[in-house]
Design a protein around this motif. Structure first.
Motif, PDB file in Angstrom:
ATOM      1  N   SER A  78       0.998  -1.156   0.042  1.00 20.62           N
ATOM      2  CA  SER A  78      -0.005   0.107   0.003  1.00 20.62           C
ATOM      3  C   SER A  78       0.738   1.335  -0.023  1.00 20.62           C
ATOM      4  N   ALA A  79       1.853   1.137   0.545  1.00 14.98           N
ATOM      5  CA  ALA A  79       2.829   2.481   0.666  1.00 14.98           C
ATOM      6  C   ALA A  79       3.405   2.620  -0.642  1.00 14.98           C
ATOM      7  N   VAL A  80       3.886   1.578  -1.370  1.00 13.62           N
ATOM      8  CA  VAL A  80       4.237   1.986  -2.731  1.00 13.62           C
ATOM      9  C   VAL A  80       3.341   2.425  -3.699  1.00 13.62           C
ATOM     10  N   VAL A  81       2.042   1.784  -3.417  1.00 13.15           N
ATOM     11  CA  VAL A  81       0.989   2.125  -4.403  1.00 13.15           C
ATOM     12  C   VAL A  81       0.401   3.551  -4.241  1.00 13.15           C
ATOM     13  N   ASP A  82       0.547   3.929  -3.071  1.00 10.22           N
ATOM     14  CA  ASP A  82       0.350   5.311  -2.532  1.00 10.22           C
ATOM     15  C   ASP A  82       1.359   6.401  -3.141  1.00 10.22           C
ATOM     16  N   SER A  83       2.623   5.999  -3.238  1.00  7.31           N
ATOM     17  CA  SER A  83       3.676   6.597  -3.637  1.00  7.31           C
ATOM     18  C   SER A  83       3.337   7.011  -5.145  1.00  7.31           C
ATOM     19  N   PHE A  84       3.062   5.609  -5.947  1.00  6.70           N
ATOM     20  CA  PHE A  84       2.627   5.708  -7.392  1.00  6.70           C
ATOM     21  C   PHE A  84       1.604   6.674  -7.556  1.00  6.70           C
ATOM     22  N   CYS A  85       0.412   6.654  -7.072  1.00  2.00           N
ATOM     23  CA  CYS A  85      -0.393   7.558  -7.072  1.00  2.00           C
ATOM     24  C   CYS A  85      -0.206   8.942  -7.110  1.00  2.00           C
ATOM     25  N   LYS A  86       0.501   9.256  -5.931  1.00  2.00           N
ATOM     26  CA  LYS A  86       1.014  10.701  -5.806  1.00  2.00           C
ATOM     27  C   LYS A  86       1.868  11.227  -6.831  1.00  2.00           C
ATOM     28  N   ILE A  89      -0.812   6.112 -12.800  1.00  2.00           N
ATOM     29  CA  ILE A  89      -1.974   5.216 -12.435  1.00  2.00           C
ATOM     30  C   ILE A  89      -1.892   3.983 -13.106  1.00  2.00           C
ATOM     31  N   ASP A  90      -0.889   3.586 -14.188  1.00  2.00           N
ATOM     32  CA  ASP A  90      -0.849   2.558 -14.782  1.00  2.00           C
ATOM     33  C   ASP A  90      -0.214   1.602 -13.956  1.00  2.00           C
ATOM     34  N   ASN A  91       1.117   2.263 -13.422  1.00  2.00           N
ATOM     35  CA  ASN A  91       1.910   1.355 -12.545  1.00  2.00           C
ATOM     36  C   ASN A  91       1.226   0.876 -11.283  1.00  2.00           C
ATOM     37  N   THR A  92       0.335   1.769 -10.741  1.00  2.00           N
ATOM     38  CA  THR A  92      -0.727   1.487  -9.772  1.00  2.00           C
ATOM     39  C   THR A  92      -1.442   0.284 -10.182  1.00  2.00           C
ATOM     40  N   LYS A  93      -2.100   0.013 -11.215  1.00  2.00           N
ATOM     41  CA  LYS A  93      -2.914  -0.890 -11.497  1.00  2.00           C
ATOM     42  C   LYS A  93      -2.120  -2.375 -11.612  1.00  2.00           C
ATOM     43  N   GLU A  94      -0.951  -2.236 -12.127  1.00  2.00           N
ATOM     44  CA  GLU A  94      -0.141  -3.411 -12.316  1.00  2.00           C
ATOM     45  C   GLU A  94       0.111  -3.974 -10.950  1.00  2.00           C
ATOM     46  N   VAL A 143      -5.298   4.009  -4.138  1.00  2.00           N
ATOM     47  CA  VAL A 143      -5.827   4.093  -5.510  1.00  2.00           C
ATOM     48  C   VAL A 143      -6.716   4.959  -5.994  1.00  2.00           C
ATOM     49  N   LEU A 144      -7.760   5.208  -5.238  1.00  2.00           N
ATOM     50  CA  LEU A 144      -8.973   6.446  -5.466  1.00  2.00           C
ATOM     51  C   LEU A 144      -8.398   7.667  -5.311  1.00  2.00           C
ATOM     52  N   SER A 145      -7.451   7.832  -4.316  1.00  2.00           N
ATOM     53  CA  SER A 145      -6.966   9.208  -4.204  1.00  2.00           C
ATOM     54  C   SER A 145      -6.105   9.701  -5.439  1.00  2.00           C
ATOM     55  N   GLY A 146      -5.382   8.501  -6.041  1.00  2.00           N
ATOM     56  CA  GLY A 146      -4.680   8.735  -7.361  1.00  2.00           C
ATOM     57  C   GLY A 146      -5.702   9.209  -8.528  1.00  2.00           C
ATOM     58  N   PHE A 147      -6.739   8.407  -8.491  1.00  2.00           N
ATOM     59  CA  PHE A 147      -7.890   8.952  -9.512  1.00  2.00           C
ATOM     60  C   PHE A 147      -8.199  10.486  -9.131  1.00  2.00           C
ATOM     61  N   ILE A 180     -12.469  11.562 -11.754  1.00  2.00           N
ATOM     62  CA  ILE A 180     -13.457  11.247 -10.644  1.00  2.00           C
ATOM     63  C   ILE A 180     -14.191   9.979 -10.955  1.00  2.00           C
ATOM     64  N   ASP A 181     -14.909   9.788 -12.227  1.00  2.00           N
ATOM     65  CA  ASP A 181     -15.942   9.047 -12.637  1.00  2.00           C
ATOM     66  C   ASP A 181     -15.093   7.426 -12.360  1.00  2.00           C
ATOM     67  N   GLN A 182     -13.793   7.559 -12.688  1.00  2.00           N
ATOM     68  CA  GLN A 182     -13.219   6.233 -12.265  1.00  2.00           C
ATOM     69  C   GLN A 182     -13.042   5.941 -11.017  1.00  2.00           C
ATOM     70  N   ALA A 183     -12.854   6.951 -10.087  1.00  2.00           N
ATOM     71  CA  ALA A 183     -12.643   6.921  -8.680  1.00  2.00           C
ATOM     72  C   ALA A 183     -14.275   6.387  -8.074  1.00  2.00           C
ATOM     73  N   LYS A 184     -15.081   6.842  -8.551  1.00  2.00           N
ATOM     74  CA  LYS A 184     -16.584   6.389  -8.393  1.00  2.00           C
ATOM     75  C   LYS A 184     -16.862   4.970  -8.690  1.00  2.00           C
ATOM     76  N   THR A 185     -16.532   4.544  -9.990  1.00  2.00           N
ATOM     77  CA  THR A 185     -16.490   3.166 -10.234  1.00  2.00           C
ATOM     78  C   THR A 185     -15.545   2.218  -9.292  1.00  2.00           C
ATOM     79  N   LEU A 186     -14.456   2.798  -8.892  1.00  2.00           N
ATOM     80  CA  LEU A 186     -13.765   1.999  -8.083  1.00  2.00           C
ATOM     81  C   LEU A 186     -14.273   1.600  -6.554  1.00  2.00           C
ATOM     82  N   LEU A 187     -15.165   2.732  -6.467  1.00  2.00           N
ATOM     83  CA  LEU A 187     -15.911   2.553  -4.947  1.00  2.00           C
ATOM     84  C   LEU A 187     -16.840   1.390  -5.078  1.00  2.00           C
ATOM     85  N   GLN A 188     -17.609   1.279  -6.444  1.00  2.00           N
ATOM     86  CA  GLN A 188     -18.421   0.080  -6.432  1.00  2.00           C
ATOM     87  C   GLN A 188     -17.907  -1.195  -6.577  1.00  2.00           C
ATOM     88  N   HIS A 189     -16.681  -1.084  -7.279  1.00  2.00           N
ATOM     89  CA  HIS A 189     -15.887  -2.326  -7.225  1.00  2.00           C
ATOM     90  C   HIS A 189     -15.356  -2.820  -5.917  1.00  2.00           C
TER      91      HIS A 189
END
Length: 861
Positions: free
Chosen positions: A478-486, A490-495, A515-519, A525-534
């Protein structure tokens, strides 16, 4: 010396129904002591002290005349005699509870075999150390009204911050009062087990309802207090998320009848306060322990030191060492480590090293904690070579570095992105200190690199940890994911998230929130809302932080109304907004200019139980004032104040400035009066704002009165105050009034450039003659700043076509050994020549030649 008859008559009137049974025999003094004798018996009653069944009003009886003899009288009663003495038995007129537990034993006078301590009006009563005030007012003492006791400051006002306390260290190894506290440590460790006790949970539930307090809840809380054990009281203190509430509960409980805090409660509370900036509260608890004769350990003084250090009071923190020495508590290694920690946090590494040497001289051997504090201090001031040298010296001092020593330096190199140094330290751990890097080591590296934005390097160490067989958990990923998002990758985050799922480490709510913060940061924003449903589909329930991140993204995109709709549907989605959630939506509306909606969200926030901070209130107030809606700003501020929000002087000043901008000076002055009525003392900025508004309207007399009032109240004028006063008075050409006011202001707070500003302002407004009259005040110092001011005056005269006055200013500069600007004087010479003033023009240039300056080419020709 006998007292007059009026005093006797006043005391007799206090007991009208029992004069015959309870008679004043005589008053008098002998050997500097005042005596009073009574005849009759003295009895006690349930709710307080009564004489023969009749309430006795002690303050009304004694306070009018005791101060004539002794400012802090002590009344004693022994063998039938009642009088004043330097004892701690009977006292009144607000004596402090510092005297608890040292009273006389009164025999034969109270109709009982033995009585401990008797006192009046807030002094001690009864063997348990409770006060008469506490006993008589036990039924009226409410938890929501309780305040901290004002304990005497004696012993805390130390001026020495040296290390003489170490001289009291006993080299023989004897420890004072350490054995009798052994049982306390076990009791403190058992506090955690009491957190789940029903009494603790119910008490905490009642404390959380203090905003809607009523007498019924107060009675219930008092009943629970009497049923709790000391460990359970400590559990209640630790349960509170806000240490201020814990401190408030401590004071409230201490005022209850037939209850007295166990020493363990003091120790646990000091531990809690040591983690905060509540240094004054910690100091009062330490003082109260001395008053109650509770043994104070070096660790307790250390907690107070750390609290002062966190509050930014380094000097006061070190003064606690002197307080400990005066209290007779012997220093040990723990308090020395605390002192070094405090010095290191205050960037006083050299002083910490001197303290270390003093420790070693008196025989206190430092341990690894001591050296780790110094290593941290070296890293904080970027003296990494000294830190490495200290690690190398530790084995020779009989103390080997541990993983914390290396982790501290690894964190420094990670922050500096010196990956090679990190690898060298990891190798040195295993080679020099036989410390094999483990999962904690790799987690430290991964988190520090991710925190400082080095995601690729963090991912590299994550791969290395996995190759060595260490299982990196969700937290590391999660720490690495958060760093990628900041970084917006986003592509590296998904991988990386997909890799987590493949490796059987499914992402949790923290990972999804990152990840949602990165979006949201990327504006998707729409992808962030989709992630919330996911998240819901995969069984990961979003929490309040997740929704707050999404709402912040919506507000940043100008969709605050949509964010509020989601917040209003929180109950349907089983989450609860917190103070940050409300603030996000509130300031989203504010940035969009929808101030009415922002105020509505603030009101809803208050009704929910979250109070906006003064900074948040000020942002809304300022926005309203900028739109010319100062009346609404005042109304909103008053509403917040009535609802219990913390409104400070900055908020009032903002409203005053809004009224001044609208030229509503009477309304602004009315707000100033309101501040005094509610005990919100205005500062220099408040007065400066009003003075500027009054000067803008030409109401100079009122501005003068307000400035004098500011000085009379002890407020020091700031640089802005000087500029404001000079600007407004110069506009009105009120030079005499300005000079009188400046003299008063300068006597309180100096300003070296005050008269320079006056001259330059007068010149800028077209009053060079008025400015010329003040030239003598400027030329007293003959500095470069004064030379620049003279140049301004010279140019002002040239603009008005008066080169002769410019020439006079230049001559006065030469007389004070100030050389004016040659090019500027060349212009003055040309104007003098054009006006037929050849003699003055030649004299001006001659003064340059006499002082060794070369004239321009056209003048030499």
């Amino acid at each position: 010396m006998l007292l007059n008859s009026n005093v006797c008559a006043r005391i007799r009137e206090t007991l009208p129904r029992h004069r015959k049974l309870f008679k004043i025999l005589w008053f008098g003094s002998s050997n500097g002591r005042v005596y009073v004798e009574f005849s009759g018996k003295i009895g006690t009653y349930e709710s307080g002290i009564r004489f023969l069944g009749h309430p006795f009003t002690y303050n009304a009886l004694f306070s009018s005349w005791t101060s004539k003899f002794n400012p802090n009288p002590k009344l004693f009663l022994e063998n039938g005699e009642l009088g004043f003495k330097e004892s701690k038995v009977l006292s009144f007129s607000g004596t402090s509870f510092d005297d608890i537990g040292e009273g006389y034993v009164i025999k034969g006078a109270l109709g009982s075999k033995e009585s401990d301590v008797l006192s009046f009006s807030g002094t001690s009563f009864g063997g348990d150390g409770k006060s008469c005030r506490d006993i008589y007012n036990a039924s009226s003492c409410r938890f929501d009204d309780v305040h901290e006791f004002e304990v005497s400051q004696n012993g805390m006002d130390c001026t020495e911050d040296d290390f003489k306390v170490l001289d009291s260290f006993c080299k023989s190894g004897k420890r004072v009062n350490r054995e009798e506290n052994v049982g306390i440590y076990g009791r403190i460790e058992g506090v955690e087990e009491e957190m789940r006790h029903p009494l603790v949970k119910e008490t905490c539930r009642l404390i959380e309802r203090q905003s809607a307090w009523n007498p019924k809840l107060d009675i219930e809380l008092r009943r629970l207090l009497r049923s709790m054990k000391p460990q359970q009281v400590c559990a209640v203190l630790r349960y509170q998320s806000d240490e201020r509430v814990a401190l408030k509960f401590f004071y409230w409980a201490d005022q209850q009848w037939r209850y007295r805090h166990d020493p363990i409660v003091y120790y646990v509370l000091l531990q809690l306060l040591g983690r905060t900036k509540l240094c004054q509260g910690a100091k009062r608890i330490l003082k109260l322990m001395a008053c109650r004769r509770i043994p104070r350990r070096p660790e307790d003084f250390g907690c107070v030191m750390v609290a002062f250090s966190r509050a930014g009071h380094l000097r006061k923190a070190m003064q606690i060492l002197t307080v400990m020495q005066r209290a007779g508590t012997e220093p040990d290694l723990s308090i020395c480590n605390t002192a070094i920690y405090v010095l290191v946090k205050g960037n006083k590494i050299e002083k910490a090293l001197r303290f270390l040497k003093r420790m070693q001289l008196v025989g206190i051997t430092p341990n690894v904690v001591t050296y780790n504090c110094l290593i941290r201090g070296y890293c904080d001031v970027h003296r990494i070579e000294d830190a490495l040298e200290l690690i190398a010296e530790m084995p020779y001092n009989g103390c080997y570095p541990d993983k914390v020593s290396y982790h501290t330096m690894i964190a420094f190199f990670c922050k500096q992105k010196q990956i090679d140094k990190v690898r060298e330290l990891v190798a040195k751990m295993s080679k020099d200190s036989n410390l094999l890097p483990d999962q904690v080591t790799y987690n430290t590296i991964i988190h520090m690199l991710s925190k400082h934005g080095h995601a690729d390097e963090a991912l590299g160490f994550l791969r290395e940890a996995e190759e060595r067989g260490f299982g990196v958990d969700k937290v590391g990923y999660s720490a690495v994911v958060d760093s990628f998002c900041k970084e917006g990758r986003i592509d590296n985050t998904k991988e990386l998230v997909n890799e987590m799922i493949v490796k059987g480490c499914p992402p949790d709510v923290v990972t999804y929130t990152a990840v949602l913060s990165g979006f949201c940061l990327a504006g998707r924003i729409d992808q962030a809302k989709t992630l919330l449903q996911h998240m819901y589909k995969h069984g990961c329930k979003p929490n309040t932080v997740t929704y707050t991140v999404l709402l912040n993204g919506l507000c940043q995109s100008g969709r605050s109304a949509e964010a509020q709709e989601i917040m209003n549907m929180c109950e349907e989605w089983w989450w609860k907004p917190n103070a940050i959630t409300f603030s996000v939506v509130m300031h989203g509306y504010r940035r969009e200019g929808k101030l009415s909606e922002a105020c509505d969200v603030a009101r809803e926030m208050i009704e929910t139980g979250f109070l906006p901070s003064p900074v948040e209130i000020n942002l809304i107030i300022r926005s309203l004032c900028q739109e010319g809606r100062a009346d609404e700003a005042k109304k909103f501020m008053v509403e917040c104040l009535k609802k219990g929000c913390s409104v400070n002087v900055v908020n009032f000043t903002t409203v005053i400035h809004g009224f001044c901008q609208n030229n509503e000076l009477d309304a602004a002055l009315s707000v100033l009066d309101d501040m005094y009525l509610i005990n919100k003392h205005p500062d220099a900025v408040t007065y400066t704002t009003l003075i500027d508004g009054l000067g803008k309207q030409g109401r100079m007399e009122e501005a003068i009165d307000l400035a004098n009032k500011m000085l009379h109240r002890g407020l020091l004028p700031t640089a802005v105050t000087y500029r404001t006063v000079i600007h407004r008075f110069s506009q009105q050409c009120r030079v005499d009034d300005l000079l009188k006011l400046l003299e008063k202001m300068l006597s309180r707070q100096g300003c070296k450039t005050a008269y320079n500003q006056v001259i330059e302002k007068l010149c800028g407004l077209g009053y060079p003659d008025e400015a010329y009259k003040l030239l003598g005040k400027v030329l007293r110092t003959a500095s470069r700043v004064d030379a620049n001011t003279c140049h301004v005056l010279i140019e002002s005269y040239l603009k008005e076509g008066n080169p002769l006055s410019s020439y006079k200013v230049a001559c006065r500069m030469f007389n004070r050994n100030l050389i004016p600007d040659l090019k500027l004087c060349d212009k003055v010479r040309d104007r003098l020549m054009q006006g037929g003033r050849v003699e003055e023009a030649d004299k001006l240039m001659l003064q340059f030649v006499e002082r060794g300056h070369k004239l321009p080419q056209h003048q030499r020709a």
